[in-house]
Scaffold this active site. Structure first.
Site, PDB file in Angstrom:
ATOM      1  N   TYR A  37      -2.174  -1.154  10.565  1.00  0.00           N
ATOM      2  CA  TYR A  37      -2.175  -1.238   8.965  1.00  0.00           C
ATOM      3  C   TYR A  37      -0.956  -0.650   8.586  1.00  0.00           C
ATOM      4  O   TYR A  37      -0.182  -1.389   7.594  1.00  0.00           O
ATOM      5  CB  TYR A  37      -3.404  -0.447   8.408  1.00  0.00           C
ATOM      6  CG  TYR A  37      -3.511  -0.593   6.704  1.00  0.00           C
ATOM      7  CD1 TYR A  37      -4.292  -1.762   6.451  1.00  0.00           C
ATOM      8  CD2 TYR A  37      -3.113   0.320   5.971  1.00  0.00           C
ATOM      9  CE1 TYR A  37      -4.603  -2.004   5.192  1.00  0.00           C
ATOM     10  CE2 TYR A  37      -3.170   0.158   4.468  1.00  0.00           C
ATOM     11  CZ  TYR A  37      -4.160  -1.138   4.059  1.00  0.00           C
ATOM     12  OH  TYR A  37      -4.048  -1.088   2.880  1.00  0.00           O
ATOM     13  N   SER A  39       0.729  -1.298   0.005  1.00  0.00           N
ATOM     14  CA  SER A  39      -0.040  -0.017   0.108  1.00  0.00           C
ATOM     15  C   SER A  39       0.877   1.331  -0.070  1.00  0.00           C
ATOM     16  O   SER A  39       1.962   1.168   0.255  1.00  0.00           O
ATOM     17  CB  SER A  39      -0.780  -0.079   1.147  1.00  0.00           C
ATOM     18  OG  SER A  39      -1.340   1.275   1.251  1.00  0.00           O
TER      19      SER A  39
HETATM   20  P1  NAD Z   1     -11.730  -6.188   0.062  1.00  0.00           P
HETATM   21  O1  NAD Z   1     -12.185  -5.743   1.467  1.00  0.00           O
HETATM   22  O2  NAD Z   1     -12.511  -5.726  -1.268  1.00  0.00           O
HETATM   23  O3  NAD Z   1     -10.958  -7.480  -0.066  1.00  0.00           O
HETATM   24  C1  NAD Z   1     -10.541  -8.089   0.893  1.00  0.00           C
HETATM   25  C2  NAD Z   1     -10.397  -9.735   0.645  1.00  0.00           C
HETATM   26  O4  NAD Z   1      -9.602 -10.336   1.961  1.00  0.00           O
HETATM   27  C3  NAD Z   1     -11.766 -10.418   0.654  1.00  0.00           C
HETATM   28  O5  NAD Z   1     -11.651 -11.188  -0.273  1.00  0.00           O
HETATM   29  C4  NAD Z   1     -11.675 -11.068   2.027  1.00  0.00           C
HETATM   30  O6  NAD Z   1     -12.615 -12.102   2.129  1.00  0.00           O
HETATM   31  C5  NAD Z   1     -10.399 -11.390   2.288  1.00  0.00           C
HETATM   32  N1  NAD Z   1     -10.207 -11.497   3.713  1.00  0.00           N
HETATM   33  C6  NAD Z   1     -10.412 -10.695   4.776  1.00  0.00           C
HETATM   34  N2  NAD Z   1      -9.972 -11.327   6.023  1.00  0.00           N
HETATM   35  C7  NAD Z   1      -9.451 -12.619   5.574  1.00  0.00           C
HETATM   36  C8  NAD Z   1      -8.967 -13.664   6.257  1.00  0.00           C
HETATM   37  N3  NAD Z   1      -8.970 -13.691   7.557  1.00  0.00           N
HETATM   38  N4  NAD Z   1      -8.593 -14.731   5.663  1.00  0.00           N
HETATM   39  C9  NAD Z   1      -8.942 -14.959   4.200  1.00  0.00           C
HETATM   40  N5  NAD Z   1      -9.369 -13.848   3.446  1.00  0.00           N
HETATM   41  C10 NAD Z   1      -9.587 -12.733   4.101  1.00  0.00           C
HETATM   42  O7  NAD Z   1     -10.375  -5.224   0.104  1.00  0.00           O
HETATM   43  P2  NAD Z   1      -9.279  -4.328  -0.862  1.00  0.00           P
HETATM   44  O8  NAD Z   1      -9.484  -3.091  -0.991  1.00  0.00           O
HETATM   45  O9  NAD Z   1      -9.435  -5.233  -2.471  1.00  0.00           O
HETATM   46  O10 NAD Z   1      -7.769  -5.184  -0.425  1.00  0.00           O
HETATM   47  C11 NAD Z   1      -7.143  -5.996  -0.861  1.00  0.00           C
HETATM   48  C12 NAD Z   1      -5.687  -5.744  -0.452  1.00  0.00           C
HETATM   49  O11 NAD Z   1      -5.232  -4.450  -0.983  1.00  0.00           O
HETATM   50  C13 NAD Z   1      -5.396  -5.562   1.109  1.00  0.00           C
HETATM   51  O12 NAD Z   1      -4.217  -5.973   1.484  1.00  0.00           O
HETATM   52  C14 NAD Z   1      -5.274  -3.892   1.208  1.00  0.00           C
HETATM   53  O13 NAD Z   1      -4.624  -3.547   2.431  1.00  0.00           O
HETATM   54  C15 NAD Z   1      -4.627  -3.375   0.158  1.00  0.00           C
HETATM   55  N6  NAD Z   1      -4.981  -2.201  -0.498  1.00  0.00           N
HETATM   56  C16 NAD Z   1      -6.138  -1.627  -0.744  1.00  0.00           C
HETATM   57  C17 NAD Z   1      -6.097  -0.377  -0.849  1.00  0.00           C
HETATM   58  C18 NAD Z   1      -7.566   0.436  -1.348  1.00  0.00           C
HETATM   59  O14 NAD Z   1      -7.616   1.438  -1.406  1.00  0.00           O
HETATM   60  N7  NAD Z   1      -8.452  -0.502  -1.520  1.00  0.00           N
HETATM   61  C19 NAD Z   1      -5.147   0.322  -1.298  1.00  0.00           C
HETATM   62  C20 NAD Z   1      -3.728  -0.227  -0.957  1.00  0.00           C
HETATM   63  C21 NAD Z   1      -3.903  -1.270  -0.397  1.00  0.00           C
END
Ligand code: NAD
Length: 260
Positions: free
Chosen positions: A155, A142
């Site tokens: 985080y 991130s």
């Molecule tokens: P999201 O909430 O849409 O998806 C998260 C996924 O993780 C889901 O499939 C959920 O079921 C799964 N998950 C959660 N807890 C779990 C567990 N204990 N075991 C197995 N699976 C689990 O989130 P996203 O925005 O797509 O984020 C995905 C990644 O990208 C994360 O690591 C997040 O930190 C990173 N990220 C997101 C953003 C953003 O702006 N959305 C920015 C930078 C980084």
């Protein structure tokens, strides 16, 4: 491009992970998806990947807070597909609160899912990658792996840790044809971002629109959210032969956020 390869993408029933899983499958990789959600919706997604892209797709419900389940997910992919060539450590959760009120169980869960699960998955997948002398490890970090924001102590800590883990693994595997890199998105419009709006409203005493524009997009010079497809394209590129010499890096895709 990835025909005959196998990918495991953690946290891929939603958001960025789902887009990466679909893009890898679209490039020909048999793909294991992982994560929580409505069973019928997950099965529809899994079957849809098989049908649309002509690859094999599996779902593992492994809980990323449980080391044995993380290793079991890798074993399942190896048993069903014969190998794990591509590992995308993407599962992640967020919690927003001032440090003195930060719930201890939320700290533990974020460190487990966003950081330790990547260690357990890499540890389980590396012997096979080393033996086959080919592998791609990608961690969804991130912008918060490079800079901090208030109220996101767990985080920011986990994401900074993920870059250290990835660099270490890159060095250990450099002569085995295995690369390890982080992708660091800025704000991507997914359920994870949507869900943190109420807590940020509370923490900063703001309306939802103010949080979106004055907190989230305030950090992003382009004033636009990154799309999940843009992140997925970068992941596919990192799996290509063109990216064979890219290892140990942390690639930003953040609309200029961390250039400031
Ligand atoms: P999201 O909430 O849409 O998806 C998260 C996924 O993780 C889901 O499939 C959920 O079921 C799964 N998950 C959660 N807890 C779990 C567990 N204990 N075991 C197995 N699976 C689990 O989130 P996203 O925005 O797509 O984020 C995905 C990644 O990208 C994360 O690591 C997040 O930190 C990173 N990220 C997101 C953003 C953003 O702006 N959305 C920015 C930078 C980084």
């Amino acid at each position: 491009m990835l025909k005959g390869k196998t990918a495991v993408v953690t946290g891929s029933t939603s958001g960025i992970g789902l887009a990466i899983a679909r893009a890898l499958a679209g490039s020909g990789a048999n793909t294991l998806i992982n994560g929580f959600g409505d069973a019928a919706a997950i099965e529809k997604e899994r079957a849809g990947i098989e049908k649309e892209f002509g690859v094999k797709a599996l779902h593992s419900p492994a809980d990323m807070t449980k080391p044995a389940e993380v290793a079991g997910m890798i074993r399942l992919a190896e048993a069903k597909f014969g190998a794990v060539d591509i590992l995308v450590n993407n599962a992640g959760i967020q919690h927003v609160a001032p440090i003195e009120e930060f719930p201890i169980e939320k700290w533990d869960a974020i460190i487990a899912i966003n950081l330790s699960a990547a260690f357990h998955a890499i540890r389980a997948a590396v012997p096979g990658m080393k033996a086959r002398k080919w592998g791609r490890i990608i961690c969804t970090a991130s912008a918060h792996s490079l800079v901090a924001s208030p109220f996101k102590s767990a985080y920011v800590t986990a994401k900074h840790g993920l870059t250290g883990l990835t660099k270490t693994v890159a060095l250990e595997l450099a002569t085995f044809g295995v690369t390890a890199n982080c992708i660091s998105p800025g704000y991507v419009w997914t359920p994870l971002v949507e869900k943190q709006i109420p807590d940020t409203m509370k923490a900063r005493n703001m309306s939802a629109e103010e949080v979106k524009h004055d907190v989230l997009l305030a950090a992003q010079p382009t004033k636009e959210f990154v799309t999940v497809e843009q992140v997925a394209s970068l992941a596919v590129y990192l799996c290509s032969d063109s990216a064979a010499q890219i290892t140990g890096t942390n690639l930003s895709i953040d609309g200029g956020w961390t250039a400031q």
